[in-house]
Structure formats: structure tokens, C-alpha cells
Scaffold this motif. Structure first.
Motif, PDB file in Angstrom:
ATOM      1  N   TYR A 290     174.625  98.999  28.938  1.00 10.55           N
ATOM      2  CA  TYR A 290     173.860  99.592  27.836  1.00 10.55           C
ATOM      3  C   TYR A 290     173.999  98.741  26.573  1.00 10.55           C
ATOM      4  O   TYR A 290     173.011  98.428  25.893  1.00 10.55           O
ATOM      5  CB  TYR A 290     174.354 101.014  27.581  1.00 10.55           C
ATOM      6  CG  TYR A 290     173.846 101.625  26.300  1.00 10.55           C
ATOM      7  CD1 TYR A 290     172.525 102.058  26.199  1.00 10.55           C
ATOM      8  CD2 TYR A 290     174.691 101.754  25.196  1.00 10.55           C
ATOM      9  CE1 TYR A 290     172.051 102.612  25.009  1.00 10.55           C
ATOM     10  CE2 TYR A 290     174.225 102.305  24.012  1.00 10.55           C
ATOM     11  CZ  TYR A 290     172.910 102.735  23.922  1.00 10.55           C
ATOM     12  OH  TYR A 290     172.444 103.274  22.761  1.00 10.55           O
ATOM     13  N   GLY A 311     167.618 110.531  29.812  1.00 10.35           N
ATOM     14  CA  GLY A 311     167.256 109.852  28.573  1.00 10.35           C
ATOM     15  C   GLY A 311     168.428 109.537  27.684  1.00 10.35           C
ATOM     16  O   GLY A 311     168.325 108.718  26.768  1.00 10.35           O
ATOM     17  N   GLU A 312     169.571 110.187  27.961  1.00 10.52           N
ATOM     18  CA  GLU A 312     170.730 109.966  27.095  1.00 10.52           C
ATOM     19  C   GLU A 312     172.020 110.350  27.804  1.00 10.52           C
ATOM     20  O   GLU A 312     172.077 111.350  28.516  1.00 10.52           O
ATOM     21  CB  GLU A 312     170.576 110.802  25.815  1.00 10.52           C
ATOM     22  CG  GLU A 312     171.728 110.679  24.838  1.00 10.52           C
ATOM     23  CD  GLU A 312     171.574 111.614  23.644  1.00 10.52           C
ATOM     24  OE1 GLU A 312     172.542 112.337  23.311  1.00 10.52           O
ATOM     25  OE2 GLU A 312     170.469 111.617  23.046  1.00 10.52           O
ATOM     26  N   VAL A 321     171.275 106.116  24.359  1.00 11.13           N
ATOM     27  CA  VAL A 321     169.877 106.463  24.575  1.00 11.13           C
ATOM     28  C   VAL A 321     169.235 105.416  25.471  1.00 11.13           C
ATOM     29  O   VAL A 321     169.256 104.214  25.163  1.00 11.13           O
ATOM     30  CB  VAL A 321     169.116 106.573  23.244  1.00 11.13           C
ATOM     31  CG1 VAL A 321     167.645 106.905  23.495  1.00 11.13           C
ATOM     32  CG2 VAL A 321     169.759 107.636  22.359  1.00 11.13           C
ATOM     33  N   ASN A 323     166.047 103.731  27.461  1.00 16.99           N
ATOM     34  CA  ASN A 323     164.594 103.540  27.449  1.00 16.99           C
ATOM     35  C   ASN A 323     163.920 104.384  26.358  1.00 16.99           C
ATOM     36  O   ASN A 323     162.880 105.005  26.576  1.00 16.99           O
ATOM     37  CB  ASN A 323     164.002 103.877  28.825  1.00 16.99           C
ATOM     38  CG  ASN A 323     162.575 103.381  28.999  1.00 16.99           C
ATOM     39  OD1 ASN A 323     162.235 102.280  28.563  1.00 16.99           O
ATOM     40  ND2 ASN A 323     161.742 104.197  29.625  1.00 16.99           N
ATOM     41  N   ASN A 324     164.558 104.412  25.193  1.00  9.27           N
ATOM     42  CA  ASN A 324     164.055 105.186  24.046  1.00  9.27           C
ATOM     43  C   ASN A 324     163.900 106.669  24.361  1.00  9.27           C
ATOM     44  O   ASN A 324     163.078 107.370  23.755  1.00  9.27           O
ATOM     45  CB  ASN A 324     162.722 104.613  23.556  1.00  9.27           C
ATOM     46  CG  ASN A 324     162.853 103.185  23.051  1.00  9.27           C
ATOM     47  OD1 ASN A 324     163.801 102.866  22.331  1.00  9.27           O
ATOM     48  ND2 ASN A 324     161.926 102.322  23.444  1.00  9.27           N
ATOM     49  N   GLY A 325     164.685 107.144  25.320  1.00  7.66           N
ATOM     50  CA  GLY A 325     164.628 108.552  25.691  1.00  7.66           C
ATOM     51  C   GLY A 325     163.381 108.930  26.465  1.00  7.66           C
ATOM     52  O   GLY A 325     163.058 110.121  26.594  1.00  7.66           O
ATOM     53  N   GLU A 326     162.686 107.938  27.009  1.00 11.47           N
ATOM     54  CA  GLU A 326     161.442 108.177  27.744  1.00 11.47           C
ATOM     55  C   GLU A 326     161.623 107.900  29.235  1.00 11.47           C
ATOM     56  O   GLU A 326     162.531 107.172  29.649  1.00 11.47           O
ATOM     57  CB  GLU A 326     160.324 107.297  27.182  1.00 11.47           C
ATOM     58  CG  GLU A 326     160.010 107.579  25.713  1.00 11.47           C
ATOM     59  CD  GLU A 326     158.973 106.631  25.156  1.00 11.47           C
ATOM     60  OE1 GLU A 326     158.568 105.699  25.891  1.00 11.47           O
ATOM     61  OE2 GLU A 326     158.568 106.802  23.993  1.00 11.47           O
TER      62      GLU A 326
END
Length: 358
Positions: A290, A311-312, A321, A323-326
Motif C-alpha cells: 500500500y 475500499g479501506e 484507502v 483504489n480511492n475507495g472505489e
């Protein structure tokens, strides 16, 4: 066991079926159930489909005291052409027998169990919901019924299958969840019952889940029960990480459940020529990936959700976090492909589907 005649007693009163938009997981049950009994010296006998009904057990039945039980979970799907599909059902009954072996429960005949399940589905076929994302959840389970307070394997059991219509797991689309890394409690240890699908494993997980939910996290990431360093499962699901283009999942080690969806994900990735490895992976390695910008995706896998993107992570008072939370591209592709195969909308290149013949 020898081939036996399957007796069928149909219900004289039908339940009212819930509306598709009111379906809750495991809340409504179909009109019928399958039961088969076991007695030492006689084996499995008296297979029957009967109206869904309460069980009558003595207070001294061993299931209540020593937890000798196993269960499975799978689904039936209805296609747009009104065909009923099952996803690798034989694997569930094979895994049930592995759980049986660990819990000292007599094994079942996989072929006969599958035959009985198909007949039960035929009887309650009109309970399979038709709406997008819905399915009929199937719960086979075995419990010890001998009335005895001695600590030993029981000599009587019941094998039961019940079914429940369920709605879409993701009513508003697939969304990543937030996960807390568990550092105090242990789900199980090698040599325990972690690789068996037995109720005690889930009861043991509830306290950690309760604490994580109060902190705003959906579930916990389980680490090994000895060193608290190596990743095992996420909640009640297997877990995968995409690190620098490679998909990694914890290797089966005796304390990790052999998920049917897990195996299917691995086979599908291999079919796509996506690098995938089963090995021991530490939380520190995931954290380092990460920090290096190489942790691209993470997701859980299981029957209910199929794919649950993460996402987190929260570990050592730090939020990671992903992938930007996606939802990641690979997670979405895996979800779309598996669910497409399960509901008959796309081809089944690996021959996973069993069709219910009329």
C-alpha cells in the motif's frame, strides 16, 4: 448408502410469498424441506420431502450441548428462459463431507444428496424469484440429535435442507466496504475447526464483528491465531489482494475454509491468464505494498455476495484507502462474470453450471 426411495409429502396450505423488493436474507422459507435420519448400525435412512415445519428434539439432544453440526450454503437461479441453474452444487456436498469428517459426523452420499436437492427445488420451484439479482438460497445442514450428555460423537443425526428466496446482495450496485484488521480475537487456529463449515466458528467471530461495527467498519480481517501476522479470512469470506498486477490469496493451511467461490475465482483468473498465487501473506506485506502504491485492489469472496470489494483497511491506527475507495476493474469483472454465469446470461466456459431438468 444404498439407493433409497425419496418419499414426498406435499403441503396442503401454501405460504404467501414475499414481494421481491421485500426479500431479506434468510427471513422467509419455502413450503417444503428435505430430511433424512441417521442411526448407528442402520446408517442414513428415511429420506423425505415434507412441509416446512419445526423440529422436535429432546433437551438433551447433543447438538445443544457440544455443537456437533455442519452446514453449507448455495443458490439456485432462474434464467430469462425459465431454466433453473445450480452453481457447482456437488462441490458444496463434497465440502460438507469434509466438514463431517472433522466433526466426526457420518458422511453423506453426494450423488443422492444432489438428487434430493433437485427434487426439493422442483417441488418448490415457484419460490425462485425472477427479478434481477435475486435467487433461491439453499441451506443443507446436519445436527446431532442423540439424547445424551456424554462428550463423544453422537449415534443419531438429521440431515436437513431448507430454502429461502433472497434479494440482490447489492441493491444499489456493488460497493466497497471498510474493514478493521483484528489483532485481539482469533477466528480459529491450525488444528482447530477453521477449515470446516461448522456453527461454532461463526459464533466465535461475533464479538470481533460487534466491536468493529461500533467503530464504523463492516467486518474484520482475521489474522492467524498464533503470531497475529498472517492474513486468513475477511469476516466469513475468503480474501484476495491484487498487488502490482498479481492476485494473491492466503494458501489453505488447515484453518481457512475452502470456499467454492474462492476456487472458482482462482480457476477463472487462470483461465484469463491473470497471475494468481496461493501463499502465506502477512498484513505487513499488504501495508508495505500500500505504501509503495502497489496495492491495487482487495476483495472478499463468498456465496452471498460473490465478490465484496474492500475500499479501506484500518490497521495500527492507520487507514489504508484502496483504489480511492472505489470498486476495482478486476473485482467488477469477476463479479459480472461469475454472476453472469450463475444466472445463465453469459457462457459457462469451465462447465460449472448444473441445469435442473424438468
Amino acid at each position: 448408502m444404498k439407493e433409497q426411495e425419496l418419499a414426498i409429502t406435499l403441503s396442503t396450505t401454501k405460504k404467501e410469498k414475499p414481494q421481491a423488493d421485500q426479500l431479506q436474507f434468510g427471513k422467509n422459507f419455502t413450503d417444503h424441506m428435505f430430511i433424512m435420519d441417521y442411526m448407528q448400525g442402520k446408517g442414513w435412512h428415511d429420506p423425505r420431502i415434507v412441509p416446512y415445519q419445526p423440529l422436535t428434539l429432546e433437551p438433551s439432544a447433543m447438538i445443544f450441548h457440544y455443537g456437533q453440526s455442519v452446514f453449507e450454503g448455495l443458490k439456485a437461479y432462474l434464467t430469462e428462459e425459465e431454466e433453473v441453474l445450480l452453481f457447482r452444487p456437488e462441490k458444496n456436498f463434497e465440502r460438507l463431507n469434509r466438514s463431517n469428517e472433522r466433526l466426526c459426523i457420518p458422511e453423506i452420499d453426494v450423488e443422492f444428496a444432489l438428487k434430493a436437492l433437485k427434487e426439493l427445488i422442483r417441488v418448490d420451484r415457484d419460490w425462485i424469484p425472477r427479478e434481477e439479482g435475486t435467487s433461491l438460497y439453499i441451506r443443507p445442514f446436519i445436527i446431532a440429535t442423540e439424547p445424551y450428555l456424554g462428550v463423544s460423537p453422537a449415534d443419531r443425526y438429521k440431515f436437513i435442507i431448507i430454502m429461502s428466496p433472497v434479494g440482490s446482495y447489492y441493491k444499489e450496485g456493488i460497493k466497497p466496504v471498510k474493514i478493521a484488521v483484528e489483532t485481539d480475537f482469533a477466528r480459529t487456529v491450525r488444528g482447530g475447526t477453521g477449515e470446516a463449515k461448522t456453527g461454532g466458528n461463526y459464533a466465535a467471530s461475533l464479538k470481533a464483528q460487534e466491536i468493529s461495527e461500533k467503530s464504523g467498519y463492516s467486518q474484520v480481517l482475521w489474522l492467524d491465531g498464533v503470531e497475529k501476522k498472517y492474513i486468513e479470512e475477511v469476516g466469513s469470506m475468503n480474501v484476495f489482494f491484487k498487488i502490482n498486477g498479481e492476485v494473491v490469496t492466503p494458501a489453505l493451511n488447515g484453518s481457512i475454509l475452502q470456499g467454492i467461490t474462492r476456487a472458482s475465482i482462482i480457476e477463472l483468473l487462470q483461465y484469463w491468464n491473470v497471475p494468481v498465487t496461493e501463499r502465506r501473506i502477512s498484513m505487513q506485506e499488504v501495508y508495505d505494498a500500500y505504501k509503495a502504491g502497489q496495492l491495487e485492489e482487495a476483495f472478499g469472496t463468498g456465496t452471498a455476495a460473490v465478490i465484496s470489494p474492500i475500499g479501506e483497511f484500518y490497521w495500527k491506527e492507520e487507514k489504508m484507502v484502496i483504489n480511492n475507495g472505489e470498486t476495482g476493474e478486476l473485482s467488477q469483472k469477476l463479479y459480472d462474470t461469475l454472476t453472469g454465469i450463475q444466472n445463465g446470461k453469459i457462457a459457462d466456459p469451465l462447465n460449472w453450471i448444473t441445469k435442473l431438468e424438468d
